[in-house]
Design an enzyme around this catalytic site. Sequence first.
Site, PDB file in Angstrom:
ATOM      1  N   VAL A 170       0.883  -1.256  -0.078  1.00  0.00           N
ATOM      2  CA  VAL A 170       0.092   0.179  -0.038  1.00  0.00           C
ATOM      3  C   VAL A 170       0.730   1.118   0.084  1.00  0.00           C
ATOM      4  O   VAL A 170       1.873   1.332   0.860  1.00  0.00           O
ATOM      5  CB  VAL A 170      -1.066   0.083   1.335  1.00  0.00           C
ATOM      6  CG1 VAL A 170      -1.815   1.231   1.327  1.00  0.00           C
ATOM      7  CG2 VAL A 170      -1.407  -1.307   1.333  1.00  0.00           C
ATOM      8  N   CYS A 171       0.489   2.316  -0.844  1.00  0.00           N
ATOM      9  CA  CYS A 171       1.401   3.391  -0.890  1.00  0.00           C
ATOM     10  C   CYS A 171       0.396   4.368   0.042  1.00  0.00           C
ATOM     11  O   CYS A 171      -0.254   5.105  -0.748  1.00  0.00           O
ATOM     12  CB  CYS A 171       1.779   3.940  -2.185  1.00  0.00           C
ATOM     13  SG  CYS A 171       2.719   5.329  -2.406  1.00  0.00           S
ATOM     14  N   LEU A 172       0.607   4.720   1.242  1.00  0.00           N
ATOM     15  CA  LEU A 172       0.144   5.840   1.925  1.00  0.00           C
ATOM     16  C   LEU A 172       1.212   6.345   2.627  1.00  0.00           C
ATOM     17  O   LEU A 172       2.104   5.800   3.383  1.00  0.00           O
ATOM     18  CB  LEU A 172      -0.793   5.028   2.864  1.00  0.00           C
ATOM     19  CG  LEU A 172      -1.650   5.890   3.738  1.00  0.00           C
ATOM     20  CD1 LEU A 172      -2.624   6.873   2.748  1.00  0.00           C
ATOM     21  CD2 LEU A 172      -2.525   5.061   4.694  1.00  0.00           C
ATOM     22  N   CYS A 197       5.918   4.353  -3.248  1.00  0.00           N
ATOM     23  CA  CYS A 197       5.741   4.676  -4.813  1.00  0.00           C
ATOM     24  C   CYS A 197       7.059   5.414  -5.263  1.00  0.00           C
ATOM     25  O   CYS A 197       7.071   5.259  -6.600  1.00  0.00           O
ATOM     26  CB  CYS A 197       4.486   5.518  -4.742  1.00  0.00           C
ATOM     27  SG  CYS A 197       4.051   6.476  -3.225  1.00  0.00           S
TER      28      CYS A 197
END
Lengths: 187, 449
Positions: free
Chosen positions: A115-117, B211
């Site tokens: 998860v990119c948080l 990311c």
Amino acid sequence: MIGLFKVKEKQKEEAKNTNTRGGGGALVKKQSAGELRLHKDITELNLPKSCKISFPNGKNDLMNFEVTIKPDEGYYKSGKFVFTFQVSAVYPHEAPKVKCKTKVYHPNIDLEGNVCLNILREDWKPVLNINTVIYGLFHLFTEPNHEDPLNHDAAAVLRDNPKLFETNVKRAMGGGYVGEIAFPRCM
Amino acid sequence: MADLDVPQSKSRDLDKLLLRPGNLVGPDFDPGTELRDDMREYVRILVVGAGGLGCELLKDLALSGFSNLDVIDMDRIEVTNLNRQFLFRLEDVGKPKAEVAAKRVMERVSGVKIVPHFSRIEDKEIEFYNDFSIIALGLDSIEARRYINGVACGFLEYDEDDTPRRETMKPMVDGGTEGFKGHARVIVPGVTPCFECTIWLFPPQVKFPLCTLAETPRNAAHCIEYAHLIKWPEVHGGKSFDPDEPEHMKWVYDEAIKRAELFGIPGVTYSLTQGVVKNIIPAIASTNAIISAACTLETLKIVSGCSKTLANYLTYNGGEGLHTKVTEFVRDKECLVCGPGILIELDTSITLQKFIEMLEEHPKLLLSKASVKHGKNSLYMQAPPVLEEMHRPNLSKPLYDLMGRVQKDTIHVFGTALKNEEKQSSLTKLRVVFKGADGVADMDTAIGA
């Protein structure tokens, strides 16, 4: 403190012979300070109806739990997504480790469940808590973000063709294919 | 000179400190041969960690007049340790650090007995730690420090008037190094701040956003973390990555190289891969030596009183020039780990339900909707409903039974407290004493005498 150490060593010798035990407390397994904070976080959770917390290992293991999110608006409305939380003894010095157990077509969650948080990694601070993390996750479903992609394909589609993105999300949640990738039904 | 009349020990310098009076000594200092001999006979020191600092600490303590040492470490010796963990030789690679370190120091310093424990610190009984006069820490993680601190502070007891009882204090001397920087600190629970009082001193670890790793790597570390955090689970599924498994490390390194080539990023090496993945900061032998020396000196001072102890945190920076500074940190009076908490006397018959109601009325607490935790056991949780239900059967049981029928112990309560007319979230430590519970009270008066 030598005098004190000497007295204590001598007492220990005597105690060995008479076999007395010291005061209480030693029988109970030590808790970590992180655990205490986590328990407090958990009792203070204030979640929207769409988020539920559960403890698959029962009440004796609160450091590992699951959160189920059922978004009530946006692209992912009526889907059901399960996240696993692993909280370490150093919490809240370290963020909980969060993975998405449900395979999902989402720009900020990859197919392995990463998860990119930001608050889970670079922006984690000990003043944050489990509640903030769950709200953060919830937010990912109401407003997926193509600027921080973990799943580039999904991110590119969201950016260039939101209509197609919506169709893809529906198809994935319904248990279909998006491109080559099969998604399990999660509605 | 007094030292002419007494039998000299093999450490003349130590005798100069321990056998003669002085102007700068601590309040309880009582110089003489008895002091020197008592240090050998009655003082037991536990060294936690047998790595870079641990090796130095064992050697320094053994040479400073202490003969009863224990050392605990869960690791085995690796080739990369040999440059600074000077007690180890090439043929020791693969053996437990604690065992080899103990053996080597005993070979070199006669009359010293070192008991090794090849074990995780968490696997030892709590009482194991109570056997030592002082605990010296040579650790590299916050988690392990927090654990030992919790154990040591757990022995601390307070009088009715919240004065810490000296005989229950378990002093710690903590050393730490990172490259050219280090610290040495003295923790006397109840007197100086404990590790938890100053937990905010530690900056959070740098973590790269996932990311960035997935999308826009800019340096070698990004490529390595990509291979480690994203590529590994993708390829290996459920198999977890083991940083101590060379094959796993090699795989991550190879993947990181591919990634770096793809983005034209230089600088991925095998040792950098190890460093990033295991979060290793290069260790400098002389920093360890300096910090260990400071810790050993403080241990000697605490035990003998031959000088006042460090108050209470020394930082050393040998990176650019040399700078050391001592800072006196203050205790957190409400620290959940070393603070006194609030003393509450209860009847053995009180149920958990009644106890929780009582907390609401208690003038120092005014705590409503309290959840209760005793050590690792949570006795009651108000929320979420799924947990409340699991704990509900406890409400009708006597608290005394739920706490294992001990005469006194610490519990933590949390809920909403009324402070200055305002409702606040609160987490408080309580010292519960049961009136009329028998059996264990005798021992306490014996120690107090």
